[in-house]
Design a protein around this motif. Structure first.
Motif, PDB file in Angstrom:
ATOM      1  N   VAL A  40       0.785  -1.194   0.029  1.00 29.64           N
ATOM      2  CA  VAL A  40      -0.033   0.138  -0.046  1.00 29.64           C
ATOM      3  C   VAL A  40       0.908   1.423   0.037  1.00 29.64           C
ATOM      4  CG1 VAL A  40      -1.669   1.368   1.480  1.00 29.64           C
ATOM      5  CG2 VAL A  40      -2.142  -1.069   1.033  1.00 29.64           C
ATOM      6  N   ILE A  41       1.958   1.235   0.784  1.00 30.85           N
ATOM      7  CA  ILE A  41       2.823   2.640   0.858  1.00 30.85           C
ATOM      8  C   ILE A  41       3.587   2.756  -0.475  1.00 30.85           C
ATOM      9  CG2 ILE A  41       4.790   3.244   1.900  1.00 30.85           C
ATOM     10  CD1 ILE A  41       4.178   1.939   4.542  1.00 30.85           C
ATOM     11  N   ILE A  42       3.763   1.573  -1.147  1.00 34.77           N
ATOM     12  CA  ILE A  42       4.560   1.815  -2.525  1.00 34.77           C
ATOM     13  C   ILE A  42       3.403   2.328  -3.498  1.00 34.77           C
ATOM     14  CG2 ILE A  42       5.847   0.670  -4.256  1.00 34.77           C
ATOM     15  CD1 ILE A  42       7.060  -0.953  -2.285  1.00 34.77           C
ATOM     16  N   GLY A  43       2.457   1.462  -3.455  1.00 39.73           N
ATOM     17  CA  GLY A  43       1.388   1.993  -4.495  1.00 39.73           C
ATOM     18  C   GLY A  43       0.904   3.451  -4.438  1.00 39.73           C
ATOM     19  N   ILE A  44       0.645   3.689  -3.102  1.00 39.91           N
ATOM     20  CA  ILE A  44       0.015   5.112  -2.756  1.00 39.91           C
ATOM     21  C   ILE A  44       1.279   6.056  -3.375  1.00 39.91           C
ATOM     22  CG2 ILE A  44      -0.501   6.968  -1.224  1.00 39.91           C
ATOM     23  CD1 ILE A  44      -2.120   4.673  -0.085  1.00 39.91           C
ATOM     24  N   ALA A  45       2.576   5.837  -2.889  1.00 41.78           N
ATOM     25  CA  ALA A  45       3.683   6.910  -3.233  1.00 41.78           C
ATOM     26  C   ALA A  45       3.887   6.865  -4.625  1.00 41.78           C
ATOM     27  CB  ALA A  45       4.947   6.638  -2.315  1.00 41.78           C
ATOM     28  N   GLY A  46       4.029   5.746  -5.424  1.00 39.95           N
ATOM     29  CA  GLY A  46       4.205   5.675  -6.783  1.00 39.95           C
ATOM     30  C   GLY A  46       3.052   6.469  -7.570  1.00 39.95           C
ATOM     31  N   ARG A  47       1.732   6.228  -7.156  1.00 38.88           N
ATOM     32  CA  ARG A  47       0.674   6.963  -7.813  1.00 38.88           C
ATOM     33  C   ARG A  47       0.850   8.664  -7.702  1.00 38.88           C
ATOM     34  NH1 ARG A  47      -0.123   2.848 -10.099  1.00 38.88           N
ATOM     35  NH2 ARG A  47      -1.736   1.493  -9.853  1.00 38.88           N
ATOM     36  N   ALA A  48       1.346   9.104  -6.556  1.00 33.99           N
ATOM     37  CA  ALA A  48       1.540  10.490  -6.063  1.00 33.99           C
ATOM     38  C   ALA A  48       2.678  10.955  -6.876  1.00 33.99           C
ATOM     39  CB  ALA A  48       1.758  10.631  -4.403  1.00 33.99           C
ATOM     40  N   LEU A  49       3.668  10.163  -7.024  1.00 36.98           N
ATOM     41  CA  LEU A  49       4.960  10.599  -7.946  1.00 36.98           C
ATOM     42  C   LEU A  49       4.379  10.764  -9.402  1.00 36.98           C
ATOM     43  CD1 LEU A  49       7.755   8.686  -6.057  1.00 36.98           C
ATOM     44  CD2 LEU A  49       7.473  11.025  -6.052  1.00 36.98           C
ATOM     45  N   VAL A  50       3.838   9.793  -9.760  1.00 29.01           N
ATOM     46  CA  VAL A  50       3.342   9.759 -11.306  1.00 29.01           C
ATOM     47  C   VAL A  50       2.403  10.799 -11.703  1.00 29.01           C
ATOM     48  CG1 VAL A  50       2.446   8.380 -13.041  1.00 29.01           C
ATOM     49  CG2 VAL A  50       4.088   7.425 -11.655  1.00 29.01           C
ATOM     50  N   GLY A  51       1.602  10.969 -10.596  1.00 25.71           N
ATOM     51  CA  GLY A  51       0.537  12.078 -10.801  1.00 25.71           C
ATOM     52  C   GLY A  51      -0.836  11.393 -11.321  1.00 25.71           C
ATOM     53  N   LYS A  52      -0.975  10.127 -10.852  1.00 23.01           N
ATOM     54  CA  LYS A  52      -2.328   9.558 -11.433  1.00 23.01           C
ATOM     55  C   LYS A  52      -3.402   9.842 -10.275  1.00 23.01           C
ATOM     56  CE  LYS A  52      -0.834   5.913 -14.361  1.00 23.01           C
ATOM     57  NZ  LYS A  52      -0.867   4.493 -14.829  1.00 23.01           N
TER      58      LYS A  52
END
Length: 86
Positions: free
Chosen positions: A74-86
């Motif tokens: 969950v942490i990696i998924g949310i952080a990845g989405r925030a960095l990509v901007g989705k």
């Protein structure tokens, strides 16, 4: 030391289930599995170092592996989405 195989499987299973339930945090099947295996193993080892009595049985190993796998996915998924901007 918590058995590695149990924590790998528990972490992967927890992350796969969480990825199916939380589509916004999912990393895809392979990403969920890898993140879950890493998170499950690390969390089980930390839990064993802090409170060996809680993780000494198979149920404790499965629980700590599952919780760690879900948390890291969950942490990696949310952080990845925030960095990509989705």
């Amino acid at each position: 030391m918590a058995p590695l195989f149990v924590t790998l499987i528990a972490g992967a299973a927890g992350a796969i289930a969480a990825g199916a339930a939380l589509r916004n945090a999912s990393l895809g099947a392979i990403g969920n599995t890898i993140a879950g295996m890493i998170g499950g193993t690390v969390s089980a080892q930390v839990a064993y170092a802090l409170a060996p009595a809680l993780v000494s049985g198979i149920a404790g190993q499965v629980a700590s592996g599952t919780v760690g796998g879900v948390a890291i996915m969950v942490i990696i998924g949310i952080a990845g989405r925030a960095l990509v901007g989705k």
